[in-house]
Design an enzyme around this catalytic site. Structure first.
Site, PDB file in Angstrom:
ATOM      1  N   CYS A 111       4.830  20.580  -6.954  1.00 30.25           N
ATOM      2  CA  CYS A 111       6.104  20.066  -7.475  1.00 30.25           C
ATOM      3  C   CYS A 111       7.033  21.217  -7.872  1.00 30.25           C
ATOM      4  O   CYS A 111       6.606  22.148  -8.559  1.00 30.25           O
ATOM      5  CB  CYS A 111       5.793  19.186  -8.686  1.00 30.25           C
ATOM      6  SG  CYS A 111       7.213  18.543  -9.550  1.00 30.25           S
TER       7      CYS A 111
ATOM      8  N   ASN B  78      -4.317 -12.243  16.028  1.00 35.82           N
ATOM      9  CA  ASN B  78      -5.265 -11.124  16.097  1.00 35.82           C
ATOM     10  C   ASN B  78      -6.084 -11.288  17.382  1.00 35.82           C
ATOM     11  O   ASN B  78      -6.477 -12.398  17.701  1.00 35.82           O
ATOM     12  CB  ASN B  78      -6.196 -11.160  14.868  1.00 35.82           C
ATOM     13  CG  ASN B  78      -6.873  -9.832  14.592  1.00 35.82           C
ATOM     14  OD1 ASN B  78      -7.514  -9.265  15.471  1.00 35.82           O
ATOM     15  ND2 ASN B  78      -6.732  -9.326  13.382  1.00 35.82           N
ATOM     16  N   PRO B  79      -6.349 -10.204  18.096  1.00 36.65           N
ATOM     17  CA  PRO B  79      -7.178 -10.345  19.307  1.00 36.65           C
ATOM     18  C   PRO B  79      -8.621 -10.732  18.964  1.00 36.65           C
ATOM     19  O   PRO B  79      -9.328 -11.292  19.801  1.00 36.65           O
ATOM     20  CB  PRO B  79      -7.139  -8.966  19.963  1.00 36.65           C
ATOM     21  CG  PRO B  79      -6.353  -8.069  19.079  1.00 36.65           C
ATOM     22  CD  PRO B  79      -5.846  -8.836  17.901  1.00 36.65           C
TER      23      PRO B  79
ATOM     24  N   CYS C  55       4.235  15.137 -13.218  1.00 37.34           N
ATOM     25  CA  CYS C  55       5.384  14.514 -13.890  1.00 37.34           C
ATOM     26  C   CYS C  55       5.753  13.164 -13.293  1.00 37.34           C
ATOM     27  O   CYS C  55       6.636  12.483 -13.811  1.00 37.34           O
ATOM     28  CB  CYS C  55       6.590  15.453 -13.851  1.00 37.34           C
ATOM     29  SG  CYS C  55       7.254  15.699 -12.193  1.00 37.34           S
TER      30      CYS C  55
ATOM     31  N   CYS D  92       4.398  13.383  -7.542  1.00 40.25           N
ATOM     32  CA  CYS D  92       3.757  14.442  -8.325  1.00 40.25           C
ATOM     33  C   CYS D  92       2.738  13.826  -9.286  1.00 40.25           C
ATOM     34  O   CYS D  92       3.045  12.890 -10.008  1.00 40.25           O
ATOM     35  CB  CYS D  92       4.816  15.217  -9.104  1.00 40.25           C
ATOM     36  SG  CYS D  92       4.079  16.439 -10.212  1.00 40.25           S
TER      37      CYS D  92
ATOM     38  N   HIS E  28       0.816  -1.218   0.000  1.00 38.45           N
ATOM     39  CA  HIS E  28       0.000   0.000   0.000  1.00 38.45           C
ATOM     40  C   HIS E  28       0.848   1.266   0.000  1.00 38.45           C
ATOM     41  O   HIS E  28       0.352   2.354   0.299  1.00 38.45           O
ATOM     42  CB  HIS E  28      -0.972   0.000   1.184  1.00 38.45           C
ATOM     43  CG  HIS E  28      -2.094  -1.001   1.020  1.00 38.45           C
ATOM     44  ND1 HIS E  28      -2.984  -1.301   2.021  1.00 38.45           N
ATOM     45  CD2 HIS E  28      -2.456  -1.749  -0.039  1.00 38.45           C
ATOM     46  CE1 HIS E  28      -3.852  -2.220   1.577  1.00 38.45           C
ATOM     47  NE2 HIS E  28      -3.550  -2.509   0.332  1.00 38.45           N
TER      48      HIS E  28
ATOM     49  N   GLY F 119      -2.564  -8.884  12.615  1.00 38.14           N
ATOM     50  CA  GLY F 119      -3.063  -7.519  12.758  1.00 38.14           C
ATOM     51  C   GLY F 119      -3.787  -6.952  11.559  1.00 38.14           C
ATOM     52  O   GLY F 119      -3.750  -5.748  11.316  1.00 38.14           O
ATOM     53  N   THR F 120      -4.460  -7.813  10.818  1.00 39.64           N
ATOM     54  CA  THR F 120      -5.259  -7.286   9.705  1.00 39.64           C
ATOM     55  C   THR F 120      -6.685  -7.813   9.792  1.00 39.64           C
ATOM     56  O   THR F 120      -6.899  -8.976  10.101  1.00 39.64           O
ATOM     57  CB  THR F 120      -4.629  -7.588   8.322  1.00 39.64           C
ATOM     58  OG1 THR F 120      -5.555  -7.189   7.301  1.00 39.64           O
ATOM     59  CG2 THR F 120      -4.267  -9.040   8.144  1.00 39.64           C
TER      60      THR F 120
HETATM   61  P1  NAD Z   1      -7.772  -2.582   9.989  1.00 38.54           P
HETATM   62  O1  NAD Z   1      -7.775  -1.289  10.700  1.00 38.54           O
HETATM   63  O2  NAD Z   1      -8.871  -2.906   9.080  1.00 38.54           O
HETATM   64  O3  NAD Z   1      -7.700  -3.808  11.023  1.00 38.54           O
HETATM   65  C1  NAD Z   1      -6.835  -3.855  12.093  1.00 38.54           C
HETATM   66  C2  NAD Z   1      -6.854  -5.257  12.668  1.00 38.54           C
HETATM   67  O4  NAD Z   1      -5.884  -5.323  13.696  1.00 38.54           O
HETATM   68  C3  NAD Z   1      -8.192  -5.686  13.294  1.00 38.54           C
HETATM   69  O5  NAD Z   1      -8.511  -6.981  12.853  1.00 38.54           O
HETATM   70  C4  NAD Z   1      -7.897  -5.710  14.801  1.00 38.54           C
HETATM   71  O6  NAD Z   1      -8.600  -6.733  15.467  1.00 38.54           O
HETATM   72  C5  NAD Z   1      -6.414  -5.999  14.809  1.00 38.54           C
HETATM   73  N1  NAD Z   1      -5.682  -5.512  15.982  1.00 38.54           N
HETATM   74  C6  NAD Z   1      -5.935  -4.439  16.759  1.00 38.54           C
HETATM   75  N2  NAD Z   1      -4.994  -4.324  17.724  1.00 38.54           N
HETATM   76  C7  NAD Z   1      -4.119  -5.334  17.513  1.00 38.54           C
HETATM   77  C8  NAD Z   1      -2.920  -5.753  18.167  1.00 38.54           C
HETATM   78  N3  NAD Z   1      -2.429  -5.094  19.216  1.00 38.54           N
HETATM   79  N4  NAD Z   1      -2.282  -6.844  17.690  1.00 38.54           N
HETATM   80  C9  NAD Z   1      -2.756  -7.532  16.620  1.00 38.54           C
HETATM   81  N5  NAD Z   1      -3.883  -7.188  15.969  1.00 38.54           N
HETATM   82  C10 NAD Z   1      -4.551  -6.103  16.416  1.00 38.54           C
HETATM   83  O7  NAD Z   1      -6.368  -2.654   9.265  1.00 38.54           O
HETATM   84  P2  NAD Z   1      -5.922  -3.320   7.889  1.00 38.54           P
HETATM   85  O8  NAD Z   1      -6.473  -4.687   7.779  1.00 38.54           O
HETATM   86  O9  NAD Z   1      -4.467  -3.105   7.815  1.00 38.54           O
HETATM   87  O10 NAD Z   1      -6.625  -2.452   6.728  1.00 38.54           O
HETATM   88  C11 NAD Z   1      -6.694  -1.050   6.792  1.00 38.54           C
HETATM   89  C12 NAD Z   1      -6.064  -0.288   5.638  1.00 38.54           C
HETATM   90  O11 NAD Z   1      -5.686   0.982   6.146  1.00 38.54           O
HETATM   91  C13 NAD Z   1      -4.811  -0.882   5.110  1.00 38.54           C
HETATM   92  O12 NAD Z   1      -4.966  -0.898   3.760  1.00 38.54           O
HETATM   93  C14 NAD Z   1      -3.665   0.064   5.500  1.00 38.54           C
HETATM   94  O13 NAD Z   1      -2.913   0.448   4.359  1.00 38.54           O
HETATM   95  C15 NAD Z   1      -4.317   1.288   6.033  1.00 38.54           C
HETATM   96  N6  NAD Z   1      -3.804   1.700   7.372  1.00 38.54           N
HETATM   97  C16 NAD Z   1      -2.457   1.657   7.667  1.00 38.54           C
HETATM   98  C17 NAD Z   1      -2.001   2.023   8.922  1.00 38.54           C
HETATM   99  C18 NAD Z   1      -0.518   1.945   9.229  1.00 38.54           C
HETATM  100  O14 NAD Z   1       0.303   2.085   8.339  1.00 38.54           O
HETATM  101  N7  NAD Z   1      -0.118   1.698  10.488  1.00 38.54           N
HETATM  102  C19 NAD Z   1      -2.893   2.442   9.896  1.00 38.54           C
HETATM  103  C20 NAD Z   1      -4.261   2.495   9.568  1.00 38.54           C
HETATM  104  C21 NAD Z   1      -4.693   2.105   8.304  1.00 38.54           C
HETATM  105 ZN    ZN Z   2       5.982  17.361 -11.214  1.00 41.19          ZN
END
Ligand code: NAD
Ligand code: ZN
Length: 240
Positions: free
Chosen positions: A143, A209-210, A126, A123, A115, A183-184
């Site tokens: 830019c 995941n919790p 360009c 930019c 992501h 964590g997703t």
């Molecule tokens: P999400 O916010 O949809 O889900 C987060 C998940 O993490 C949930 O399932 C939750 O139960 C779990 N969780 C919460 N606390 C936790 C812990 N301490 N340990 C393990 N798991 C835990 O996130 P996603 O699935 O990554 O999708 C969201 C989108 O948003 C992604 O595409 C991402 O690019 C973007 N995003 C990125 C960030 C970052 O870079 N840190 C932050 C927020 C969103």
């Molecule tokens: Zn440019």
């Protein structure tokens, strides 16, 4: 837990898929929680090309706010455990949906940021791309070369994934012996399909995941807990 630890210890080829939850203990808010809101707005309505076309200043204000928050965050023991296990594996890829850069900050090297990165700015005129960590005095930034509007180097909802990262992820998912999904919420495509893909190709899938997620049902092991606690327990060999 012991069985899953054994799979991780003995495999040659390990893939890890991470999401916002892995950075939660570092203080980076996830999208799907009260902390993720900004001015009462849902991130899903801001992280889109349509929102940027309509109001680039507002979208940039939100990114600047997120960049400020993330700047003060450090990797947690979950990030560190993944960097450590990488060093022990000949074949390894960390596929992350996170844009915060904390995996690299923890020492991970074989990383596919599918992501993009919140520190990269591109930019729209360009295409020039640069890593820039400081705040912009004026929003939206323009830019120096062509005067075009610059945008965050992240993938928004509805956009394609960067080709190289996505290809590397798909190849690894088809050949890894073990996949850790940590964590997703596994609701954002295409990463939501990665666990099923790895499983079809014979990998053992371990979820950290919790909470339960849509992929929990197809995992070989589900470990309910915070990644900062669980990943170190899974990835470091027992010290006995
Ligand atoms: P999400 O916010 O949809 O889900 C987060 C998940 O993490 C949930 O399932 C939750 O139960 C779990 N969780 C919460 N606390 C936790 C812990 N301490 N340990 C393990 N798991 C835990 O996130 P996603 O699935 O990554 O999708 C969201 C989108 O948003 C992604 O595409 C991402 O690019 C973007 N995003 C990125 C960030 C970052 O870079 N840190 C932050 C927020 C969103
Ligand atoms: Zn440019």
């Amino acid at each position: 837990m012991d069985t899953a630890r054994g799979w991780i210890r003995t495999c040659r080829s390990l893939c890890v898929l991470t999401g916002a939850g892995v950075s939660a203990e570092s203080g980076v808010p996830t999208f799907r929680g009260p902390q993720g809101l900004w001015k009462e707005k849902d991130p899903m309505s801001l992280a889109t090309p349509e929102a940027f076309a309509e109001d680039p200043k507002e979208v940039w204000e939100w990114y600047q706010w997120r960049r400020q928050r993330i700047r003060g965050c450090a990797p947690n023991p979950g990030h560190a455990a993944l960097a450590a296990v990488e060093a022990a594996k000949p074949d390894f890829l960390l596929v992350t949906q996170n844009v915060d850069g904390l995996h690299r900050a923890a020492g991970s090297r074989r990383v596919a940021e599918i992501h993009g990165s919140i520190w990269v700015v591109r930019c729209t005129g360009c295409g020039a791309e640069r890593e820039e960590r400081d705040d912009f005095p004026e929003l939206p930034p323009r830019c120096d070369g062509c005067g075009g509007l610059r945008r965050p180097g992240v993938v928004w909802f509805g956009e394609m994934l960067p080709r190289e990262e996505s290809d590397a992820a798909m190849e690894m998912l088809s050949r890894c012996e073990v996949l850790i999904v940590a964590g997703t919420s596994a609701v954002v495509a295409p990463a939501s399909g990665y666990a099923a893909l790895a499983r079809r190709h014979g990998a053992r899938v371990i979820e950290v995941n919790p909470d339960e997620t849509p992929v929990s049902g197809i995992c070989d092991a589900t470990i309910r807990g915070k990644s900062g606690d669980v990943l170190p327990a899974l990835c470091y060999p027992r010290s006995s």
